[in-house]
Design a protein around this motif. Sequence first.
Motif, PDB file in Angstrom:
ATOM      1  N   LEU A   1       0.789  -1.231   0.000  1.00  0.00           N
ATOM      2  CA  LEU A   1       0.000   0.000   0.000  1.00  0.00           C
ATOM      3  C   LEU A   1       0.821   1.281   0.000  1.00  0.00           C
ATOM      4  O   LEU A   1       0.306   2.331  -0.344  1.00  0.00           O
ATOM      5  N   ARG A  21       3.713   5.296   3.863  1.00  0.00           N
ATOM      6  CA  ARG A  21       2.947   5.875   4.981  1.00  0.00           C
ATOM      7  C   ARG A  21       2.157   4.806   5.703  1.00  0.00           C
ATOM      8  O   ARG A  21       2.114   4.759   6.941  1.00  0.00           O
ATOM      9  N   GLU A  22       1.555   3.914   4.938  1.00  0.00           N
ATOM     10  CA  GLU A  22       0.754   2.842   5.522  1.00  0.00           C
ATOM     11  C   GLU A  22       1.626   1.854   6.298  1.00  0.00           C
ATOM     12  O   GLU A  22       1.258   1.383   7.374  1.00  0.00           O
ATOM     13  N   SER A  31       2.779   3.508   9.507  1.00  0.00           N
ATOM     14  CA  SER A  31       1.652   3.576  10.442  1.00  0.00           C
ATOM     15  C   SER A  31       1.435   2.235  11.133  1.00  0.00           C
ATOM     16  O   SER A  31       1.158   2.182  12.339  1.00  0.00           O
ATOM     17  N   THR A  32       1.568   1.161  10.368  1.00  0.00           N
ATOM     18  CA  THR A  32       1.437  -0.179  10.946  1.00  0.00           C
ATOM     19  C   THR A  32       2.537  -0.424  11.974  1.00  0.00           C
ATOM     20  O   THR A  32       2.280  -0.945  13.066  1.00  0.00           O
ATOM     21  N   SER A  38       0.130  13.699  12.189  1.00  0.00           N
ATOM     22  CA  SER A  38      -1.141  14.052  11.535  1.00  0.00           C
ATOM     23  C   SER A  38      -1.429  13.173  10.322  1.00  0.00           C
ATOM     24  O   SER A  38      -2.583  13.045   9.913  1.00  0.00           O
ATOM     25  N   THR A  39      -0.393  12.536   9.775  1.00  0.00           N
ATOM     26  CA  THR A  39      -0.595  11.732   8.564  1.00  0.00           C
ATOM     27  C   THR A  39      -0.756  10.249   8.859  1.00  0.00           C
ATOM     28  O   THR A  39      -0.656   9.431   7.945  1.00  0.00           O
ATOM     29  N   ILE A  40      -0.991   9.912  10.116  1.00  0.00           N
ATOM     30  CA  ILE A  40      -1.113   8.496  10.480  1.00  0.00           C
ATOM     31  C   ILE A  40      -2.272   7.855   9.718  1.00  0.00           C
ATOM     32  O   ILE A  40      -3.328   8.449   9.544  1.00  0.00           O
ATOM     33  N   TRP A  41      -2.039   6.653   9.232  1.00  0.00           N
ATOM     34  CA  TRP A  41      -3.093   5.878   8.565  1.00  0.00           C
ATOM     35  C   TRP A  41      -3.630   4.906   9.599  1.00  0.00           C
ATOM     36  O   TRP A  41      -3.013   3.906   9.936  1.00  0.00           O
ATOM     37  N   TRP A  42      -4.795   5.228  10.163  1.00  0.00           N
ATOM     38  CA  TRP A  42      -5.308   4.506  11.316  1.00  0.00           C
ATOM     39  C   TRP A  42      -5.621   3.040  11.064  1.00  0.00           C
ATOM     40  O   TRP A  42      -5.417   2.212  11.959  1.00  0.00           O
ATOM     41  N   PRO A  43      -6.097   2.648   9.874  1.00  0.00           N
ATOM     42  CA  PRO A  43      -6.264   1.191   9.678  1.00  0.00           C
ATOM     43  C   PRO A  43      -4.949   0.420   9.858  1.00  0.00           C
ATOM     44  O   PRO A  43      -4.938  -0.666  10.426  1.00  0.00           O
ATOM     45  N   GLY A  44      -3.847   1.002   9.402  1.00  0.00           N
ATOM     46  CA  GLY A  44      -2.545   0.352   9.588  1.00  0.00           C
ATOM     47  C   GLY A  44      -2.118   0.340  11.040  1.00  0.00           C
ATOM     48  O   GLY A  44      -1.582  -0.658  11.526  1.00  0.00           O
TER      49      GLY A  44
END
Length: 142
Positions: free
Chosen positions: A42, A45-46, A49-50, A106-112
């Motif tokens: 993905l 960033r993703e 975040s994970t 601020s750019t965190i990808w919450w699903p990850g």
Amino acid sequence: GIRCRWGSPTRWCCARRSRATAIVGLQAALVVAAALVIGMLLGAREGWSTLAGGAACWVPSALFAWRFALALRHRPDQAAAVFFVGEFAKLLLTLLLLAVLAQMVSTIWWPGAVLGVIVAVKSNWLALLLKGRARQPGLPDS
């Protein structure tokens, strides 16, 4: 480190510490693997975040394992209290780290991030399953 001698009172402590170290190591390895897979599929960033979400669980687990090993080594009579207080502190620290993550990135990808948390939490169950499989006679070791 602790040197275990057969028959010494620290033998049990060493076994517990090495088991905790293995579980925390498995937790970290699985979080990193999940972050790499998500990152490759993905994007960076993703994947980061994970990793960040998993680290929010892994870091408190590592601190808890270290503190519990110290209790077993120096104050085995207080190990049960250290365990329960440590589990509560681990939960609070995980929530605190996730809150800091939410505020600072601020750019965190919450699903990850949530996936990282799930992988970290479920890795403990995988460690228990692997331990049970290793103890069952007649099953080939993988």
